[in-house]
Scaffold this active site. Structure first.
Site, PDB file in Angstrom:
ATOM      1  N   ARG A 115       4.731  17.196 -12.247  1.00 42.46           N
ATOM      2  CA  ARG A 115       4.239  16.251 -13.268  1.00 42.46           C
ATOM      3  C   ARG A 115       3.271  16.931 -14.241  1.00 42.46           C
ATOM      4  O   ARG A 115       2.338  16.308 -14.732  1.00 42.46           O
ATOM      5  CB  ARG A 115       3.559  15.037 -12.627  1.00 42.46           C
ATOM      6  CG  ARG A 115       4.462  14.194 -11.742  1.00 42.46           C
ATOM      7  CD  ARG A 115       5.558  13.503 -12.543  1.00 42.46           C
ATOM      8  NE  ARG A 115       6.255  12.508 -11.748  1.00 42.46           N
ATOM      9  CZ  ARG A 115       7.300  12.744 -10.957  1.00 42.46           C
ATOM     10  NH1 ARG A 115       7.794  13.977 -10.850  1.00 42.46           N
ATOM     11  NH2 ARG A 115       7.875  11.761 -10.289  1.00 42.46           N
ATOM     12  N   SER A 141       5.267   5.174 -11.361  1.00 40.49           N
ATOM     13  CA  SER A 141       4.160   5.593 -10.483  1.00 40.49           C
ATOM     14  C   SER A 141       2.886   5.700 -11.307  1.00 40.49           C
ATOM     15  O   SER A 141       2.856   6.434 -12.298  1.00 40.49           O
ATOM     16  CB  SER A 141       4.449   6.967  -9.873  1.00 40.49           C
ATOM     17  OG  SER A 141       5.624   6.946  -9.115  1.00 40.49           O
ATOM     18  N   GLU A 159      -1.089   9.527 -12.966  1.00 41.86           N
ATOM     19  CA  GLU A 159       0.023  10.204 -13.639  1.00 41.86           C
ATOM     20  C   GLU A 159       0.154   9.648 -15.050  1.00 41.86           C
ATOM     21  O   GLU A 159       0.518  10.351 -15.992  1.00 41.86           O
ATOM     22  CB  GLU A 159       1.331   9.951 -12.865  1.00 41.86           C
ATOM     23  CG  GLU A 159       2.527  10.538 -13.566  1.00 41.86           C
ATOM     24  CD  GLU A 159       3.852   9.965 -13.087  1.00 41.86           C
ATOM     25  OE1 GLU A 159       4.199  10.201 -11.926  1.00 41.86           O
ATOM     26  OE2 GLU A 159       4.533   9.313 -13.893  1.00 41.86           O
TER      27      GLU A 159
HETATM   28  P1  FAD Z   1       5.466   7.903 -23.772  1.00 40.87           P
HETATM   29  O1  FAD Z   1       4.928   6.968 -22.743  1.00 40.87           O
HETATM   30  O2  FAD Z   1       5.770   7.355 -25.103  1.00 40.87           O
HETATM   31  O3  FAD Z   1       4.445   9.109 -23.936  1.00 40.87           O
HETATM   32  C1  FAD Z   1       3.906   9.762 -22.797  1.00 40.87           C
HETATM   33  C2  FAD Z   1       3.006  10.922 -23.275  1.00 40.87           C
HETATM   34  O4  FAD Z   1       3.791  11.918 -23.897  1.00 40.87           O
HETATM   35  C3  FAD Z   1       1.991  10.486 -24.341  1.00 40.87           C
HETATM   36  O5  FAD Z   1       0.831  11.233 -24.146  1.00 40.87           O
HETATM   37  C4  FAD Z   1       2.667  10.854 -25.645  1.00 40.87           C
HETATM   38  O6  FAD Z   1       1.759  11.105 -26.705  1.00 40.87           O
HETATM   39  C5  FAD Z   1       3.397  12.124 -25.249  1.00 40.87           C
HETATM   40  N1  FAD Z   1       4.644  12.330 -26.026  1.00 40.87           N
HETATM   41  C6  FAD Z   1       5.706  11.505 -26.054  1.00 40.87           C
HETATM   42  N2  FAD Z   1       6.688  12.041 -26.808  1.00 40.87           N
HETATM   43  C7  FAD Z   1       6.225  13.215 -27.271  1.00 40.87           C
HETATM   44  C8  FAD Z   1       6.748  14.237 -28.117  1.00 40.87           C
HETATM   45  N3  FAD Z   1       8.000  14.143 -28.632  1.00 40.87           N
HETATM   46  N4  FAD Z   1       5.992  15.314 -28.388  1.00 40.87           N
HETATM   47  C9  FAD Z   1       4.725  15.426 -27.877  1.00 40.87           C
HETATM   48  N5  FAD Z   1       4.168  14.501 -27.085  1.00 40.87           N
HETATM   49  C10 FAD Z   1       4.905  13.408 -26.782  1.00 40.87           C
HETATM   50  N6  FAD Z   1       8.612   9.590 -14.515  1.00 40.87           N
HETATM   51  C11 FAD Z   1       9.112  10.535 -13.690  1.00 40.87           C
HETATM   52  O7  FAD Z   1       8.797  11.734 -13.846  1.00 40.87           O
HETATM   53  N7  FAD Z   1       9.961  10.219 -12.683  1.00 40.87           N
HETATM   54  C12 FAD Z   1      10.355   8.958 -12.442  1.00 40.87           C
HETATM   55  O8  FAD Z   1      11.115   8.705 -11.522  1.00 40.87           O
HETATM   56  C13 FAD Z   1       9.847   7.921 -13.295  1.00 40.87           C
HETATM   57  N8  FAD Z   1      10.194   6.634 -13.083  1.00 40.87           N
HETATM   58  C14 FAD Z   1       9.698   5.647 -13.894  1.00 40.87           C
HETATM   59  C15 FAD Z   1      10.088   4.331 -13.667  1.00 40.87           C
HETATM   60  C16 FAD Z   1       9.619   3.304 -14.471  1.00 40.87           C
HETATM   61  C17 FAD Z   1      10.062   1.890 -14.201  1.00 40.87           C
HETATM   62  C18 FAD Z   1       8.742   3.607 -15.549  1.00 40.87           C
HETATM   63  C19 FAD Z   1       8.257   2.513 -16.450  1.00 40.87           C
HETATM   64  C20 FAD Z   1       8.333   4.925 -15.779  1.00 40.87           C
HETATM   65  C21 FAD Z   1       8.810   5.972 -14.946  1.00 40.87           C
HETATM   66  N9  FAD Z   1       8.425   7.313 -15.138  1.00 40.87           N
HETATM   67  C22 FAD Z   1       8.954   8.287 -14.334  1.00 40.87           C
HETATM   68  C23 FAD Z   1       7.466   7.678 -16.183  1.00 40.87           C
HETATM   69  C24 FAD Z   1       8.076   7.851 -17.591  1.00 40.87           C
HETATM   70  O9  FAD Z   1       9.342   7.260 -17.660  1.00 40.87           O
HETATM   71  C25 FAD Z   1       8.200   9.320 -17.984  1.00 40.87           C
HETATM   72  O10 FAD Z   1       6.928   9.930 -17.968  1.00 40.87           O
HETATM   73  C26 FAD Z   1       8.813   9.493 -19.374  1.00 40.87           C
HETATM   74  O11 FAD Z   1       9.105  10.848 -19.600  1.00 40.87           O
HETATM   75  C27 FAD Z   1       7.901   8.985 -20.489  1.00 40.87           C
HETATM   76  O12 FAD Z   1       8.635   8.984 -21.688  1.00 40.87           O
HETATM   77  P2  FAD Z   1       8.197   8.122 -22.942  1.00 40.87           P
HETATM   78  O13 FAD Z   1       9.078   8.506 -24.070  1.00 40.87           O
HETATM   79  O14 FAD Z   1       8.159   6.687 -22.598  1.00 40.87           O
HETATM   80  O15 FAD Z   1       6.725   8.674 -23.188  1.00 40.87           O
HETATM   81  N1  EPU Z   2       5.433   4.483   0.631  1.00 36.50           N
HETATM   82  C1  EPU Z   2       4.791   3.519   1.372  1.00 36.50           C
HETATM   83  N2  EPU Z   2       4.482   2.333   0.757  1.00 36.50           N
HETATM   84  C2  EPU Z   2       4.791   2.081  -0.533  1.00 36.50           C
HETATM   85  C3  EPU Z   2       5.445   3.073  -1.284  1.00 36.50           C
HETATM   86  C4  EPU Z   2       5.760   4.261  -0.683  1.00 36.50           C
HETATM   87  O1  EPU Z   2       4.480   3.695   2.524  1.00 36.50           O
HETATM   88  O2  EPU Z   2       4.467   0.980  -0.996  1.00 36.50           O
HETATM   89  C5  EPU Z   2       5.764   5.776   1.271  1.00 36.50           C
HETATM   90  C6  EPU Z   2       6.985   5.765   2.147  1.00 36.50           C
HETATM   91  O3  EPU Z   2       6.678   6.574   3.257  1.00 36.50           O
HETATM   92  C7  EPU Z   2       8.042   6.472   1.345  1.00 36.50           C
HETATM   93  C8  EPU Z   2       7.207   7.443   0.539  1.00 36.50           C
HETATM   94  O4  EPU Z   2       5.986   6.733   0.293  1.00 36.50           O
HETATM   95  O5  EPU Z   2       8.949   7.098   2.165  1.00 36.50           O
HETATM   96  C9  EPU Z   2       7.819   7.866  -0.764  1.00 36.50           C
HETATM   97  O6  EPU Z   2       8.119   6.721  -1.544  1.00 36.50           O
HETATM   98  P1  EPU Z   2       9.250   6.766  -2.681  1.00 36.50           P
HETATM   99  O7  EPU Z   2      10.466   7.419  -2.167  1.00 36.50           O
HETATM  100  O8  EPU Z   2       9.359   5.412  -3.255  1.00 36.50           O
HETATM  101  O9  EPU Z   2       8.678   7.774  -3.727  1.00 36.50           O
HETATM  102  P2  EPU Z   2       7.219   7.950  -4.351  1.00 36.50           P
HETATM  103  O10 EPU Z   2       6.586   9.156  -3.742  1.00 36.50           O
HETATM  104  O11 EPU Z   2       6.456   6.685  -4.293  1.00 36.50           O
HETATM  105  C10 EPU Z   2       8.061   9.589  -6.195  1.00 36.50           C
HETATM  106  C11 EPU Z   2       7.838   9.748  -7.668  1.00 36.50           C
HETATM  107  C12 EPU Z   2       8.721   8.792  -8.457  1.00 36.50           C
HETATM  108  C13 EPU Z   2      10.173   9.119  -8.142  1.00 36.50           C
HETATM  109  C14 EPU Z   2      10.390   8.963  -6.630  1.00 36.50           C
HETATM  110  C15 EPU Z   2      11.777   9.390  -6.210  1.00 36.50           C
HETATM  111  C16 EPU Z   2       5.569  10.534  -7.996  1.00 36.50           C
HETATM  112  C17 EPU Z   2       4.179  10.196  -8.409  1.00 36.50           C
HETATM  113  N3  EPU Z   2       6.443   9.530  -7.995  1.00 36.50           N
HETATM  114  O12 EPU Z   2       7.625   8.267  -5.861  1.00 36.50           O
HETATM  115  O13 EPU Z   2       8.494   8.992  -9.840  1.00 36.50           O
HETATM  116  O14 EPU Z   2      11.043   8.271  -8.844  1.00 36.50           O
HETATM  117  O15 EPU Z   2       9.436   9.790  -5.906  1.00 36.50           O
HETATM  118  O16 EPU Z   2      11.876  10.777  -6.238  1.00 36.50           O
HETATM  119  O17 EPU Z   2       5.842  11.684  -7.718  1.00 36.50           O
HETATM  120  C18 EPU Z   2       7.137   8.261 -11.663  1.00 36.50           C
HETATM  121  O18 EPU Z   2       6.736   9.427 -11.734  1.00 36.50           O
HETATM  122  O19 EPU Z   2       6.760   7.358 -12.453  1.00 36.50           O
HETATM  123  C19 EPU Z   2       8.075   7.902 -10.606  1.00 36.50           C
HETATM  124  C20 EPU Z   2       8.538   6.658 -10.432  1.00 36.50           C
END
Ligand code: FAD
Ligand code: EPU
Length: 348
Positions: free
Chosen positions: A167, A245, A344
């Site tokens: 991240r 997250s 994050e």
């Molecule tokens: P924004 O929220 O618009 O911007 C984020 C940051 O990046 C800001 O600081 C912004 O200024 C900067 N930025 C954006 N675009 C640019 C650019 N072109 N150039 C320079 N700076 C820029 N993330 C994960 O890693 N894994 C996941 O599994 C994951 N699951 C998610 C699930 C949900 C339901 C949600 C809501 C979010 C999740 N995220 C996850 C977080 C998010 O989707 C990612 O961080 C994504 O890359 C953000 O993209 P955005 O375009 O919305 O960025």
């Molecule tokens: N867990 C709990 N309680 C909860 C949630 C999670 O006990 O309420 C424990 C469980 O043991 C589970 C473990 O956490 O097995 C991991 O949970 P999960 O698989 O849901 O993944 P996460 O660690 O919570 C991370 C990323 C996600 C990504 C998933 C799948 C981070 C900060 N988050 O979540 O990314 O989608 O793994 O790979 O690394 C994001 O970055 O926004 C994001 C959603």
């Protein structure tokens, strides 16, 4: 026509659904128009926010400067390498990330299927090296193009120069707020090449079995499994405001992990170089926050009932309330486990 709209609500542009205003707001769909906007006095006066899909932002107050929304489009196969059975996919930074994944699958290219359904834009993906289900952006990353805000010059960053980590990237660290990512190039695998798809992640294996796909899953199968898992676990921002997250999963030393495991035998942990990664969701759940609702009536905000790592806006919450809740969680987890959680989400 003026270049900027004034006092624009950002509510439609952030997945928490927070209603704050931008003093100045404009969109850019070409590098030339981005350059023109950056040269305006409103931008020079600062601050500046480059906005993608707003899915990793917590907006706690009105934004007194300029918000520039990225609408740089374009998806193309920009190269083929028969020797390595790979192809280069070049995407404009304003394309939706999941749109890129769908395009790759349609083109029979694999490598990004584990990252299906991550919200947001292609241009934000390198900022935090998006990751999920055993894959990260850096696994397929070739290079990106970015415009330097102070000079208006385009620069190319290879993988090394991006400083990717969990991240993390140089654009969140040493080069924070200095570049606008304008395009990303990925190196993907031609599915015709016998490359095992990455389906070793436990939840993917189990879901593939549930879906009746036992052997040799294709990239599309893995994508379907990931979509299935994500829909069952993570709230849809169209229904309840959230930014995925809220915190990163902390890494602790092996000694610290062993000590905690003695006190909490159920503590999960995954080995990483130099220590153990602990799921923040588990810590937050143990600290008693899972499903918590705060605010008037049935609650305006809180912690998701199925995923304790996700803070939610049930409607009507402010960014300040969500930040206060995040700070409370950090304090509680710190006191109970001696582990410091780090957001994050980008807090503004
Ligand atoms: P924004 O929220 O618009 O911007 C984020 C940051 O990046 C800001 O600081 C912004 O200024 C900067 N930025 C954006 N675009 C640019 C650019 N072109 N150039 C320079 N700076 C820029 N993330 C994960 O890693 N894994 C996941 O599994 C994951 N699951 C998610 C699930 C949900 C339901 C949600 C809501 C979010 C999740 N995220 C996850 C977080 C998010 O989707 C990612 O961080 C994504 O890359 C953000 O993209 P955005 O375009 O919305 O960025
Ligand atoms: N867990 C709990 N309680 C909860 C949630 C999670 O006990 O309420 C424990 C469980 O043991 C589970 C473990 O956490 O097995 C991991 O949970 P999960 O698989 O849901 O993944 P996460 O660690 O919570 C991370 C990323 C996600 C990504 C998933 C799948 C981070 C900060 N988050 O979540 O990314 O989608 O793994 O790979 O690394 C994001 O970055 O926004 C994001 C959603």
């Amino acid at each position: 026509m003026p270049l900027f709209e004034e006092n624009v609500s950002l509510r439609p542009y952030n997945t928490f659904g927070l209603d704050v205003q931008a003093r100045y707001f404009a969109r850019f769909a070409s590098v030339e128009s981005l350059r023109e906007l950056l040269a305006q006095p409103e931008v020079q006066a600062g601050p500046l926010l480059i906005l993608g899909g707003g899915s990793n932002l917590l907006l706690t107050q009105n934004f007194g400067g300029v918000v520039l929304k990225n609408e740089l489009m374009g998806l193309e196969i920009s190269g083929e390498d028969a020797d390595t059975h790979t192809a280069l996919l070049r995407a404009g930074a304003g394309e939706s990330w999941h749109g890129l994944v769908a395009y790759a699958l349609d083109e029979d290219l694999s490598g990004v299927e584990n990252l299906s359904l991550i919200p947001g834009t292609v241009g934000a993906a390198p900022l935090q090296n998006i990751g999920a289900y055993g894959a990260e952006l850096q696994d397929t990353f070739e290079r990106l193009e970015a415009l330097e805000i102070s000079t208006g010059e385009l620069r190319v960053f290879g993988k090394e120069a991006c400083g990717f980590g969990y991240r993390e990237s140089v654009f969140k660290g040493a080069l924070k707020n200095q570049f606008v990512v304008t395009a990303v190039v990925l190196r993907l695998h031609r599915a015709a090449a016998a490359r095992p798809t990455n389906s070793s992640y436990g939840a993917i294996r189990e879901t593939l079995a549930e879906l009746g796909i036992e052997s040799e899953p294709t990239a599309r199968h893995v994508s379907e499994a990931v979509v299935h898992i994500r829909r069952s676990k993570l709230p849809d921002p169209a229904e309840v405001g959230n930014a995925g997250s809220f915190f990163k999963n902390p890494e602790v030393s092996q000694a610290k992990f062993d000590e905690l495991k003695g006190r909490y035998p159920g503590l999960p942990g995954y080995p990483v170089p130099g220590g153990v990664k602990v799921p923040a969701g588990w810590l937050i759940e143990q600290a008693g926050f899972k499903g918590l609702r705060r605010g008037a009536g049935a609650g305006t905000h809180g912690v998701h009932e199925r995923q304790a790592l996700v803070l939610v806006n049930h409607g009507g919450a402010t960014g300040q309330e969500l930040r206060a809740l995040a700070e409370e969680i950090i304090r509680a987890v710190g006191t109970q486990f001696g582990i410091e959680l780090h957001p994050e989400v980008n807090i503004l």
